[in-house]
Motif scaffolding. Sequence first.
Motif, PDB file in Angstrom:
ATOM      1  N   PHE A  65     -50.438  51.963 -61.529  1.00 47.57           N
ATOM      2  CA  PHE A  65     -49.546  50.818 -60.761  1.00 47.57           C
ATOM      3  C   PHE A  65     -50.567  49.515 -60.749  1.00 47.57           C
ATOM      4  N   PRO A  66     -50.888  48.987 -62.074  1.00 49.42           N
ATOM      5  CA  PRO A  66     -51.846  47.792 -61.939  1.00 49.42           C
ATOM      6  C   PRO A  66     -51.114  46.721 -61.329  1.00 49.42           C
ATOM      7  N   GLU A  67     -49.986  46.661 -61.281  1.00 45.82           N
ATOM      8  CA  GLU A  67     -49.431  45.240 -60.545  1.00 45.82           C
ATOM      9  C   GLU A  67     -49.464  45.440 -59.374  1.00 45.82           C
ATOM     10  N   LEU A  68     -49.680  46.431 -58.592  1.00 48.63           N
ATOM     11  CA  LEU A  68     -50.000  46.443 -57.205  1.00 48.63           C
ATOM     12  C   LEU A  68     -51.123  45.858 -56.885  1.00 48.63           C
ATOM     13  N   PHE A  69     -52.313  46.094 -57.567  1.00 46.11           N
ATOM     14  CA  PHE A  69     -53.451  45.314 -57.511  1.00 46.11           C
ATOM     15  C   PHE A  69     -53.436  44.076 -57.913  1.00 46.11           C
ATOM     16  N   GLU A  70     -52.688  43.664 -58.921  1.00 40.35           N
ATOM     17  CA  GLU A  70     -52.894  42.357 -59.448  1.00 40.35           C
ATOM     18  C   GLU A  70     -52.119  41.293 -58.295  1.00 40.35           C
ATOM     19  N   ALA A  71     -51.116  41.789 -57.522  1.00 40.59           N
ATOM     20  CA  ALA A  71     -50.289  41.027 -56.627  1.00 40.59           C
ATOM     21  C   ALA A  71     -51.064  40.714 -55.442  1.00 40.59           C
ATOM     22  N   ARG A  72     -52.175  41.632 -55.348  1.00 47.94           N
ATOM     23  CA  ARG A  72     -52.861  41.270 -53.921  1.00 47.94           C
ATOM     24  C   ARG A  72     -54.317  40.427 -54.175  1.00 47.94           C
ATOM     25  N   LEU A  73     -54.458  39.953 -55.570  1.00 44.73           N
ATOM     26  CA  LEU A  73     -55.544  39.405 -55.928  1.00 44.73           C
ATOM     27  C   LEU A  73     -55.884  37.982 -55.519  1.00 44.73           C
ATOM     28  N   LEU A  74     -56.889  37.467 -55.613  1.00 43.78           N
ATOM     29  CA  LEU A  74     -57.175  35.965 -55.349  1.00 43.78           C
ATOM     30  C   LEU A  74     -57.083  35.559 -56.806  1.00 43.78           C
ATOM     31  N   HIS A  75     -56.642  34.404 -57.205  1.00 46.32           N
ATOM     32  CA  HIS A  75     -56.886  33.925 -58.532  1.00 46.32           C
ATOM     33  C   HIS A  75     -57.928  32.847 -58.490  1.00 46.32           C
ATOM     34  N   GLN A  76     -59.145  33.519 -58.379  1.00 46.66           N
ATOM     35  CA  GLN A  76     -60.190  32.644 -58.710  1.00 46.66           C
ATOM     36  C   GLN A  76     -61.273  33.577 -59.313  1.00 46.66           C
ATOM     37  N   GLU A  77     -62.272  32.865 -59.696  1.00 49.38           N
ATOM     38  CA  GLU A  77     -63.475  33.840 -60.378  1.00 49.38           C
ATOM     39  C   GLU A  77     -64.098  34.761 -59.536  1.00 49.38           C
ATOM     40  N   MET A  78     -64.336  34.170 -58.521  1.00 54.01           N
ATOM     41  CA  MET A  78     -65.143  35.506 -57.504  1.00 54.01           C
ATOM     42  C   MET A  78     -65.127  34.936 -56.264  1.00 54.01           C
ATOM     43  N   GLU A  79     -65.117  36.022 -55.190  1.00 58.87           N
ATOM     44  CA  GLU A  79     -65.017  35.836 -53.775  1.00 58.87           C
ATOM     45  C   GLU A  79     -66.196  36.519 -53.199  1.00 58.87           C
ATOM     46  N   PRO A  80     -67.331  35.922 -52.461  1.00 49.21           N
ATOM     47  CA  PRO A  80     -68.349  36.568 -52.103  1.00 49.21           C
ATOM     48  C   PRO A  80     -67.921  37.964 -51.466  1.00 49.21           C
ATOM     49  N   GLU A  81     -68.768  38.939 -51.465  1.00 52.11           N
ATOM     50  CA  GLU A  81     -68.427  40.077 -50.708  1.00 52.11           C
ATOM     51  C   GLU A  81     -68.664  39.913 -49.324  1.00 52.11           C
ATOM     52  N   PHE A  82     -69.949  38.733 -48.936  1.00 44.60           N
ATOM     53  CA  PHE A  82     -70.630  38.748 -47.593  1.00 44.60           C
ATOM     54  C   PHE A  82     -70.350  37.391 -47.190  1.00 44.60           C
ATOM     55  N   ASN A  83     -69.849  37.376 -45.978  1.00 49.84           N
ATOM     56  CA  ASN A  83     -69.592  36.109 -45.426  1.00 49.84           C
ATOM     57  C   ASN A  83     -70.929  35.553 -44.346  1.00 49.84           C
ATOM     58  N   LEU A  84     -71.744  34.682 -45.078  1.00 50.98           N
ATOM     59  CA  LEU A  84     -72.972  34.430 -44.342  1.00 50.98           C
ATOM     60  C   LEU A  84     -72.804  33.830 -43.004  1.00 50.98           C
ATOM     61  N   ASP A  85     -71.755  33.046 -43.013  1.00 51.65           N
ATOM     62  CA  ASP A  85     -71.501  32.173 -41.882  1.00 51.65           C
ATOM     63  C   ASP A  85     -71.263  33.085 -40.774  1.00 51.65           C
ATOM     64  N   ALA A  86     -69.847  33.994 -40.987  1.00 52.20           N
ATOM     65  CA  ALA A  86     -69.497  34.790 -40.068  1.00 52.20           C
ATOM     66  C   ALA A  86     -70.465  35.708 -39.637  1.00 52.20           C
ATOM     67  N   SER A  87     -71.524  36.143 -40.506  1.00 48.86           N
ATOM     68  CA  SER A  87     -72.843  37.037 -40.150  1.00 48.86           C
ATOM     69  C   SER A  87     -73.634  36.435 -39.109  1.00 48.86           C
ATOM     70  N   LEU A  88     -73.624  34.978 -38.946  1.00 52.63           N
ATOM     71  CA  LEU A  88     -74.403  34.550 -38.079  1.00 52.63           C
ATOM     72  C   LEU A  88     -73.951  34.317 -36.525  1.00 52.63           C
ATOM     73  N   GLU A  89     -72.749  34.485 -36.377  1.00 53.92           N
ATOM     74  CA  GLU A  89     -72.094  34.448 -35.219  1.00 53.92           C
ATOM     75  C   GLU A  89     -72.640  35.028 -34.044  1.00 53.92           C
ATOM     76  N   GLU A  90     -73.293  36.377 -34.275  1.00 53.67           N
ATOM     77  CA  GLU A  90     -73.940  36.768 -33.202  1.00 53.67           C
ATOM     78  C   GLU A  90     -75.230  35.938 -32.569  1.00 53.67           C
ATOM     79  N   ALA A  91     -75.863  35.449 -33.716  1.00 50.39           N
ATOM     80  CA  ALA A  91     -76.915  34.686 -33.397  1.00 50.39           C
ATOM     81  C   ALA A  91     -76.542  33.408 -32.760  1.00 50.39           C
ATOM     82  N   ARG A  92     -75.468  32.798 -33.054  1.00 49.97           N
ATOM     83  CA  ARG A  92     -74.816  31.748 -32.375  1.00 49.97           C
ATOM     84  C   ARG A  92     -74.448  32.003 -31.038  1.00 49.97           C
TER      85      ARG A  92
END
Length: 575
Positions: A536-563
């Motif tokens: 079912f490769p088309e199911l994965f394809e359909a859900r992808l962002l069409h850009q080279e890379m999306e970081p796994e870790f959101n540094l800004d969001a991770s600072l929310e607690e500190a804020r």
Amino acid sequence: MNPKPSEHLLHALHAHQQQHRFVSDQAICDIASRLNLPRAQVEAVTEFYSFFHRNPRGRFDLLFSTCTSCGDLSLQQALCEKLGINAGETRGDGLVSIGEASCIGMCDHGASLLINGLPLHSLDSERIGKIAELIEAETALEAWPAEWFKIDDHIHRADLLLQEPLESGAALRVVEAEGADAALEKIRFSDLRGRGGAGFSTAQKWQFCREAEGESRYVICNADEGEPGTFKDRVLLTSYADAVFEGMALCARIINAKQGYIYLRGEYRYLLESLEAALATRREVGLLGSSILGIDGFDFDIAIVVGAGAYICGEESALIESLEEKCGNPRIRPPFPVTSGYMGKPTVVNNVETLAAAAGIVIHGERWFRGAGTWQSRGTKILSVSGDCAKPGIYEYPFGITIQDILNQCGAENTQAVQIGGPSGSLIGPSKFDHHIAFEDLATGGSFMIFDSSRDLLEIIHNFTNFFAHESCGFCTPCRVGTTLLKNGMDKVCSGHGTAHDLDELKATAALVSRRSHCGLGVTAPNPIRDGLKHFPELFEARLLHQEMEPEFNLDASLEEARQLTHRDDAEAHL
Ligand SMILES: Cc1cc2nc3c(=O)[nH]c(=O)nc-3n(C[C@H](O)[C@H](O)[C@H](O)COP(=O)(O)O)c2cc1C
Ligand code: SF4
């Protein structure tokens, strides 16, 4: 150490937890000293099994199944809202806890949960409303509607094994008349292969154990049945338990064992009373105990040990560890249980269905069995059919039946995919519906889960991946870390943040986990992703962002607690 079930560590912990709703430090010390076990062992076991808790649970302790067939977490959410509690928590007044459990084996009964260890099924929003009222009124479970707890067999197709129950003692009488060698030969000629998944020759296993050196030998019935979508052993133990005991006694006679154990999954604890009663009946009529059938020296008895919510304990060496009152970590093999199993002694471990089939073969003869099935997969297979079909339940078919025939007979329509053999098995689409249930084609321990076109198949794969990450015993790094990486990867893809790069990472991690893991859990954990990407490769394809890379870790969001802690939300406090 050869614990009587009443003194088994798992039972002692369960009894304590039932009374006190958790296992305290003091309880660990007391149990360790009473059972003469190291304190560290009792603590490790308490923390290993998901049904034991170190913090108090509510007087009503609910675990919603997360299975794609017997789970519905939207109902969990609805109940949480009614009771004013978050999932995974115990309410402040100690009345109720709500959590999750992997598949509880009620896949033919709709959405289900365990309440104080008892399965409660056929959940819908109306029933959830009534459950909330009963809990708030602190109504004892005995006063809840009995039909909510009534569990039917739902047998829709019976063949060799399910047509009529065996006569108690019949197989043992044949062995007495014809001899143990002849009985083993019958099983060999029948070509019976294990029904627990791996399909190893039963006669060969019994022969290896019989010939292994050792004064005592053991027979273990593997009734752990933890593979999501499987419930056929539940039905065998409910309505055909005597055939299973007969198979165990038969095996004992052939390999010369004096003691047998049934390792019953904790989710089926409700069967304990009826199983104990059936064992007592066999003792009364001389089919268990000393001098069975009046034969001098034929002594054999069966004890039941109940597990505590660990899928890995279905793996035979982990099961043996658990029987030995330890954490269920799989052993390094070889040596295999047939030479060094329970207590280091030669041990046969067989699935519930295998043992019942062996008894039938000795009574009816090998041709009765060989006549059904294909030449590499003789006899019948009991399937647990669940998911999107009109008639979920138990179907016993000769091996060789096609997927399409099964779908037709259980009333499945618009089928998008079928999961054969549970999450550790194969996910197939319509192009493979002409394939067969057989060891040489599509093998299954019994699970047959149907998904129609209304289902989000990617979420199903996500669910299965979560299951393995949750059930990994943590003993070896490739599986402990790898299953979590696979889960994180699927989280990202399903939430719409994945890229082609993430799919490559998923493929590489899947290959590594499968190749490097210590036991079958890790080896098969990537199967849902592997099959999903393949079919079912088309199911994965359909859900992808069409850009080279999306970081796994959101540094800004991770600072929310500190804020929040510093009461800052100005531009400088963001990246
Ligand atoms: C992770 C894992 C879980 C398993 N769970 C079960 C189970 O619930 N029941 C079972 O019979 N076999 C299970 N097995 C297979 C057993 O290790 C073993 O092969 C089987 O009990 C042997 O019995 P059989 O020869 O009658 O099939 C599992 C294997 C693995 C790797
Ligand atoms: S593969 Fe997974 S389940 Fe098996 S031993 Fe390693 S960590 Fe445990």
